[in-house]
Design a protein around this motif. Structure first.
Motif, PDB file in Angstrom:
ATOM      1  N   ASP A 174       0.850  -1.185   0.000  1.00 12.21           N
ATOM      2  CA  ASP A 174       0.000   0.000   0.000  1.00 12.21           C
ATOM      3  C   ASP A 174       0.889   1.240   0.000  1.00 12.21           C
ATOM      4  OD1 ASP A 174      -2.899   1.065   0.494  1.00 12.21           O
ATOM      5  OD2 ASP A 174      -1.612   2.152   1.913  1.00 12.21           O
ATOM      6  N   VAL A 175       0.559   2.188  -0.867  1.00 11.16           N
ATOM      7  CA  VAL A 175       1.373   3.392  -1.002  1.00 11.16           C
ATOM      8  C   VAL A 175       1.328   4.234   0.270  1.00 11.16           C
ATOM      9  CG1 VAL A 175       1.667   5.535  -2.303  1.00 11.16           C
ATOM     10  CG2 VAL A 175       1.064   3.438  -3.500  1.00 11.16           C
ATOM     11  N   THR A 176       0.169   4.337   0.889  1.00 11.34           N
ATOM     12  CA  THR A 176       0.030   5.167   2.091  1.00 11.34           C
ATOM     13  C   THR A 176       0.889   4.644   3.226  1.00 11.34           C
ATOM     14  OG1 THR A 176      -2.234   5.681   1.410  1.00 11.34           O
ATOM     15  CG2 THR A 176      -1.639   6.134   3.706  1.00 11.34           C
ATOM     16  N   VAL A 177       0.895   3.333   3.430  1.00  2.65           N
ATOM     17  CA  VAL A 177       1.702   2.727   4.485  1.00  2.65           C
ATOM     18  C   VAL A 177       3.182   2.960   4.201  1.00  2.65           C
ATOM     19  CG1 VAL A 177       2.291   0.573   5.644  1.00  2.65           C
ATOM     20  CG2 VAL A 177      -0.087   1.034   4.990  1.00  2.65           C
ATOM     21  N   ALA A 178       3.579   2.818   2.932  1.00  3.58           N
ATOM     22  CA  ALA A 178       4.982   3.011   2.568  1.00  3.58           C
ATOM     23  C   ALA A 178       5.423   4.448   2.810  1.00  3.58           C
ATOM     24  CB  ALA A 178       5.203   2.629   1.111  1.00  3.58           C
ATOM     25  N   MET A 179       4.573   5.413   2.547  1.00  5.51           N
ATOM     26  CA  MET A 179       4.934   6.811   2.770  1.00  5.51           C
ATOM     27  C   MET A 179       5.034   7.132   4.266  1.00  5.51           C
ATOM     28  SD  MET A 179       2.747   8.721  -0.211  1.00  5.51           S
ATOM     29  CE  MET A 179       3.496  10.304   0.148  1.00  5.51           C
ATOM     30  N   ALA A 180       4.195   6.456   5.060  1.00  5.00           N
ATOM     31  CA  ALA A 180       4.309   6.633   6.515  1.00  5.00           C
ATOM     32  C   ALA A 180       5.654   6.132   7.009  1.00  5.00           C
ATOM     33  CB  ALA A 180       3.159   5.905   7.208  1.00  5.00           C
ATOM     34  N   ALA A 181       6.116   4.990   6.466  1.00  8.32           N
ATOM     35  CA  ALA A 181       7.427   4.471   6.837  1.00  8.32           C
ATOM     36  C   ALA A 181       8.540   5.410   6.381  1.00  8.32           C
ATOM     37  CB  ALA A 181       7.610   3.084   6.250  1.00  8.32           C
ATOM     38  N   THR A 182       8.357   6.015   5.228  1.00  6.85           N
ATOM     39  CA  THR A 182       9.371   6.928   4.695  1.00  6.85           C
ATOM     40  C   THR A 182       9.522   8.154   5.577  1.00  6.85           C
ATOM     41  OG1 THR A 182       8.788   6.170   2.466  1.00  6.85           O
ATOM     42  CG2 THR A 182      10.093   8.169   2.625  1.00  6.85           C
ATOM     43  N   LEU A 183       8.424   8.617   6.164  1.00  7.39           N
ATOM     44  CA  LEU A 183       8.508   9.755   7.067  1.00  7.39           C
ATOM     45  C   LEU A 183       9.399   9.446   8.264  1.00  7.39           C
ATOM     46  CD1 LEU A 183       4.796  11.026   7.051  1.00  7.39           C
ATOM     47  CD2 LEU A 183       6.803  12.148   6.053  1.00  7.39           C
ATOM     48  N   ARG A 184       9.358   8.205   8.746  1.00  2.00           N
ATOM     49  CA  ARG A 184      10.237   7.819   9.851  1.00  2.00           C
ATOM     50  C   ARG A 184      11.688   7.740   9.397  1.00  2.00           C
ATOM     51  NH1 ARG A 184       8.287   3.744  14.341  1.00  2.00           N
ATOM     52  NH2 ARG A 184       9.952   4.987  15.298  1.00  2.00           N
ATOM     53  N   PHE A 185      11.905   7.316   8.117  1.00  2.59           N
ATOM     54  CA  PHE A 185      13.291   7.302   7.604  1.00  2.59           C
ATOM     55  C   PHE A 185      13.869   8.714   7.572  1.00  2.59           C
ATOM     56  CE2 PHE A 185      12.218   3.360   4.863  1.00  2.59           C
ATOM     57  CZ  PHE A 185      12.465   2.535   5.940  1.00  2.59           C
ATOM     58  N   LEU A 186      13.040   9.685   7.257  1.00  2.00           N
ATOM     59  CA  LEU A 186      13.513  11.053   7.090  1.00  2.00           C
ATOM     60  C   LEU A 186      13.544  11.840   8.398  1.00  2.00           C
ATOM     61  CD1 LEU A 186      11.624  11.980   3.781  1.00  2.00           C
ATOM     62  CD2 LEU A 186      14.003  11.264   4.042  1.00  2.00           C
ATOM     63  N   SER A 187      13.105  11.234   9.478  1.00  5.18           N
ATOM     64  CA  SER A 187      13.136  11.946  10.764  1.00  5.18           C
ATOM     65  C   SER A 187      14.575  12.215  11.181  1.00  5.18           C
ATOM     66  CB  SER A 187      12.409  11.145  11.834  1.00  5.18           C
ATOM     67  OG  SER A 187      13.054   9.909  12.045  1.00  5.18           O
ATOM     68  N   LYS A 188      14.735  13.260  11.975  1.00  2.30           N
ATOM     69  CA  LYS A 188      16.079  13.716  12.329  1.00  2.30           C
ATOM     70  C   LYS A 188      16.750  12.716  13.274  1.00  2.30           C
ATOM     71  CE  LYS A 188      18.516  17.897  13.707  1.00  2.30           C
ATOM     72  NZ  LYS A 188      18.394  19.298  14.168  1.00  2.30           N
ATOM     73  N   LEU A 189      18.060  12.537  13.055  1.00  2.00           N
ATOM     74  CA  LEU A 189      18.839  11.600  13.861  1.00  2.00           C
ATOM     75  C   LEU A 189      18.936  12.094  15.306  1.00  2.00           C
ATOM     76  CD1 LEU A 189      20.653   9.037  13.904  1.00  2.00           C
ATOM     77  CD2 LEU A 189      22.583  10.558  13.359  1.00  2.00           C
ATOM     78  N   ASN A 190      18.825  11.126  16.232  1.00  2.00           N
ATOM     79  CA  ASN A 190      18.972  11.400  17.671  1.00  2.00           C
ATOM     80  C   ASN A 190      17.940  12.409  18.167  1.00  2.00           C
ATOM     81  OD1 ASN A 190      21.178   9.647  17.821  1.00  2.00           O
ATOM     82  ND2 ASN A 190      22.602  11.314  17.251  1.00  2.00           N
ATOM     83  N   CYS A 191      16.771  12.350  17.599  1.00  2.00           N
ATOM     84  CA  CYS A 191      15.683  13.226  18.040  1.00  2.00           C
ATOM     85  C   CYS A 191      14.624  12.349  18.694  1.00  2.00           C
ATOM     86  CB  CYS A 191      15.106  14.005  16.874  1.00  2.00           C
ATOM     87  SG  CYS A 191      13.779  15.126  17.361  1.00  2.00           S
ATOM     88  N   SER A 192      14.292  12.658  19.935  1.00  2.00           N
ATOM     89  CA  SER A 192      13.374  11.801  20.676  1.00  2.00           C
ATOM     90  C   SER A 192      11.964  11.854  20.118  1.00  2.00           C
ATOM     91  CB  SER A 192      13.365  12.214  22.158  1.00  2.00           C
ATOM     92  OG  SER A 192      12.972  13.593  22.268  1.00  2.00           O
ATOM     93  N   THR A 193      11.620  12.959  19.481  1.00  2.00           N
ATOM     94  CA  THR A 193      10.247  13.097  18.974  1.00  2.00           C
ATOM     95  C   THR A 193      10.056  12.469  17.598  1.00  2.00           C
ATOM     96  OG1 THR A 193      10.839  15.255  18.043  1.00  2.00           O
ATOM     97  CG2 THR A 193       9.874  15.205  20.275  1.00  2.00           C
ATOM     98  N   GLU A 194      11.156  12.074  16.953  1.00  2.00           N
ATOM     99  CA  GLU A 194      11.121  11.462  15.625  1.00  2.00           C
ATOM    100  C   GLU A 194      10.289  12.306  14.649  1.00  2.00           C
ATOM    101  OE1 GLU A 194       9.949   7.402  15.681  1.00  2.00           O
ATOM    102  OE2 GLU A 194      11.691   6.765  16.829  1.00  2.00           O
ATOM    103  N   ILE A 195      10.710  13.529  14.478  1.00  2.00           N
ATOM    104  CA  ILE A 195      10.041  14.420  13.538  1.00  2.00           C
ATOM    105  C   ILE A 195      11.035  14.840  12.460  1.00  2.00           C
ATOM    106  CG2 ILE A 195       8.401  15.296  15.243  1.00  2.00           C
ATOM    107  CD1 ILE A 195      10.176  17.785  15.470  1.00  2.00           C
TER     108      ILE A 195
END
Length: 749
Positions: free
Chosen positions: A101-122
């Protein structure tokens, strides 16, 4: 082993996403994190209604093959960590299930792009991400091209390397749209190209296409349709199936592109330049980010009720060829040609395809190539045109044939006949010349104007007969210029001499004193002959200077080239013939006026017949010459020349030869004088009766003495004029004849 059991348990009993950590499929910490996207489940759970809450749905339908791909990635990373390849550097991974599913894959991609060593994972918003440090450094996946495109557009923001193990859509090779995308499988461009090549080699042109209803299927369908049309292959039908169907027969390709990682900042450039070997084959990414691997051509074959899949060949992308391992497989591969998959039978050479009303170009009829067209291959779309000027082709021809060059050849039967008649005419001319030479002193020869005039006329007839030879044989510029000029000048000279003879006869036997005086002034033989002939010489000279006849190839006929003489100027040609016709008409008028001369010596009557034959021949010639074409066109003019020449020759000389050879008793001086005397007496009586008729009209009755001394004055005057005229004719050869005749006529009167 324990990890495998845990993973299997997790994936087969997956729950809905409650926390962000629940969304992660598998993870392991490391200095460098690598993301993974795999369609471990077939789809997300759908309740049949539109979603009302923005939440990630539960995944269903476990896919064992894709799960094995996940394990392959984990195994590869563990092997690298357990080796000395990256000393002091540990690779970690964070793998997500896209659930196809494209939507699920894009949600996972957002986590890949989150800033390193950031507790909020944004993910932070920046204008420049050059110094942005995301959680993962590279992503492996996804499998389906549609999902990969969506993920790649997000990863492009950071130029994060993305390596797909299964996405083959051709559009992913566009580095403007997908600059950080790489893959370990070939583009669909090569896949569809290999399929089109295989279909073409098998001789098929009537096929159906089945594709999935996603970006991968639709793009491949369009590309394949274009390539098949370029090979003149028609698509009978297109069937689009729902996307993301389970297929357990797909071979697992293990990703080996992450065996060498050097530094984090240059990871994308390093991946583009990486090269590795497997089984003696070297692999690398090209400029489009595509791997230089090929395809395996497999044959699905049912044997004893069981379906077997046999590898037939390997498709080489670079060389666009099929590599077949052994002869047995090669025979099996080429047996595919025995399978008929065509809408119409192929057209043989000599035919072309004529498309029917069907919209498919592969459905056609075979029609024969028309004349002057050919086809030398099977299934040609159209016939090729032969070069009409030099070549021709019959109906349904496979090649063009060179046209034969034709002209009135010396070996042609008609040419031989005409030349034989010309030669016979030359023999007649020579024979007449000999006869006249041997009988030079006879009255018949002398009354013909003497031997000189006869020789000139006979020479003209000889040249006319000889000119026909220039109409036969291969035309040359010299013969084209000579034949018309020779005929025109010689025939004009002949008619000019006969014209003078006609004028002379009319002068000799004219009873009108006024007409006689006019004719005496007009009768200048040599100047008139030279003038009449000179005008024709001027006409022919101007013709040769400004529009000379020349050799021309007539290519209007379909199978032959006619080599002929082009007259250069129809006006000049017509002027030459028209001038001869004018002289002949004047000659005809003069001869017609003197047609009632003594029978045995009546040359004017025969000249009249000769001119009539000339007119009939040339009047007939004009329409025939204008409507005739081909190699026998010169024969038409030869026939007309022979007819007119024979007509004048026979009418002018044959009666005289007949008198010389068969009636020698009339060819004496006494017989000649007797005939003239008899004609003069008859003419005088006719004239007397004419005068008596006129006198009776005016005064009633005129009385005359029956004795000769009592004849009217008109009769005596006519007798004197007759005697004077005859003396004028014969004065050159018999100077005393006129006086004697005059005395005898007067005494007899």
């Amino acid at each position: 082993m324990a990890l495998l059991i845990i993973l299997i348990t997790y994936f087969t009993t997956t729950q809905s996403c409650q926390t962000p950590d629940d969304f992660v499929a598998a993870t392991s910490p490391g200095h460098i994190m690598i993301g993974g996207l795999f369609a471990i489940h077939e789809k997300v759970l759908s309740l049949g209604v539109c979603p009302r809450r923005p939440e990630i749905q539960q995944c269903v339908g476990f896919e064992i093959s894709n799960f094995l791909q996940t394990l392959a990635m984990i195994h590869s990373i563990e092997m690298i960590n357990n080796s000395t390849l990256l000393s002091g550097v540990k690779l970690g991974y964070e793998i997500y299930d896209t659930c196809t599913d494209v939507t699920v894959a894009m949600a996972a991609t957002l986590r890949f792009l989150s800033k390193l060593n950031c507790s909020t994972e944004i993910m932070e918003f920046n204008c420049d991400y050059s110094y942005y440090m995301p959680k993962v450094k590279a992503v492996v996946g996804a499998g389906y091209s549609e999902i990969t495109m969506a993920v790649s557009r997000m990863l492009n923001l950071l130029l994060m390397p993305q390596v797909s193990y299964e996405s083959t859509a051709e559009i992913l090779s566009d580095k403007i749209r997908f600059p950080s995308f790489l893959r370990t499988v070939p583009s669909d461009f090569y896949q569809t190209k290999a399929m089109a090549h295989l279909i073409q080699n098998s001789g098929w042109n009537w096929i159906g296409i089945i594709a999935t209803d996603d970006d991968y299927g639709r793009l491949a369908l369009n590309t394949f349709a274009i390539q098949t049309m370029a090979n003149n292959v028609c698509i009978a039908f297109k069937e689009v199936l729902p996307a993301f169907l389970s297929d357990n027969t797909i071979e697992v390709r293990i990703n080996q592109t992450l065996e060498k990682i050097i530094a984090e900042a240059q990871l994308l450039d390093v991946l583009k330049n990486v090269t590795f070997t497997d089984g003696g084959n070297s692999f690398h990414f090209d400029a489009h980010g595509d791997m230089n691997t090929g395809y395996d051509v497999v044959l699905w074959k049912e044997i004893n009720g069981h379906m077997t899949v046999t590898k037939m060949a390997q498709y080489d992308l670079k060389n666009d060829v099929f590599i077949i391992p052994d002869q047995e497989t090669k025979n099996e591969f080429w047996n595919l040609k025995q399978i008929q998959s065509k809408c119409s039978k192929e057209c043989s050479p000599g035919q072309m395809k004529k498309t029917t009303r069907s919209q498919h170009i592969c459905c056609y009829e075979c029609v024969n190539c028309p004349e002057n067209h050919y086809s030398n291959q099977t299934d040609m779309d159209h016939c090729l045109l032969c070069h009409n000027e030099t070549h021709w082709a019959p109906v349904r021809s496979t090649m063009c044939f060179e046209k034969e060059v034709e002209y009135l050849n010396w070996n042609d039967s008609l040419a031989i006949l005409l030349l034989a008649l010309s030669l016979l005419g030359i023999v007649f001319v020579l024979a007449i010349g000999i006869i006249f030479t041997r009988n030079l002193s006879t009255p018949v020869v002398k009354s013909s104007g003497g031997l000189t005039v006869c020789y000139v006329i006979l020479l003209c007839h000889f040249l006319n007969f000889a000119s026909t030879a220039f109409f036969v044989g291969e035309p040359q510029d010299f013969t084209c210029k000579t034949r018309q000029t020779l005929f025109g000048v010689s025939f004009t000279l002949c008619i000019s001499c006969i014209l003078m003879k006609s004028l002379k006869i009319l002068l000799a036997f004219s009873f009108d004193p006024k007409l006689q005086n006019f004719l005496k002034c007009l009768y200048k033989p040599i100047p008139i002959i030279f003038t009449c002939t000179g005008i024709q010489v001027v006409i022919c000279t101007l013709w040769l200077i400004f529009a000379a006849p020349a050799v021309e190839e007539n290519v209007s006929l379909p199978r032959v080239i006619i080599l002929e003489c082009e007259e250069g100027s129809i006006l000049a040609f017509g002027t030459m013939l028209g001038y001869i016709a004018i002289l002949a008409f004047i000659c005809f008028i003069f001869a017609f006026k003197g047609r009632k001369l003594p029978e045995n010596y009546n040359e004017a009557k025969f000249i009249t017949f000769g001119m009539l034959i000339y007119f009939i021949a040339w009047i007939t010639f004009i329409p025939i010459y204008a409507t005739t074409f081909g190699k026998y066109l010169p024969a038409v003019e030869i026939i007309v020349i022979l007819i007119s020449n024979y007509g004048i020759l026979c009418c002018t000389f044959f009666p005289k030869c007949y008198v010389i050879l068969c009636k020698q008793e009339t060819n004496t001086k006494s017989a000649f004088l007797k005939m003239i005397y008899s004609y003069s007496t008859h003419s005088a009586d006719s004239l007397t009766m004419s005068h008596a008729s006129l006198a009776s009209t005016s005064i009633g009755i005129t009385r005359t003495n029956p004795s000769s001394a009592g004849k009217p004055a008109a009769w005596q005057n006519s007798m004197e004029l007759q005697a004077q005229s005859f003396a004028y004719i014969c004065k050159e050869n018999t100077p005393g004849l006129s006086k004697t005749l005059q005395r005898k006529r007067i005494s007899s009167i």
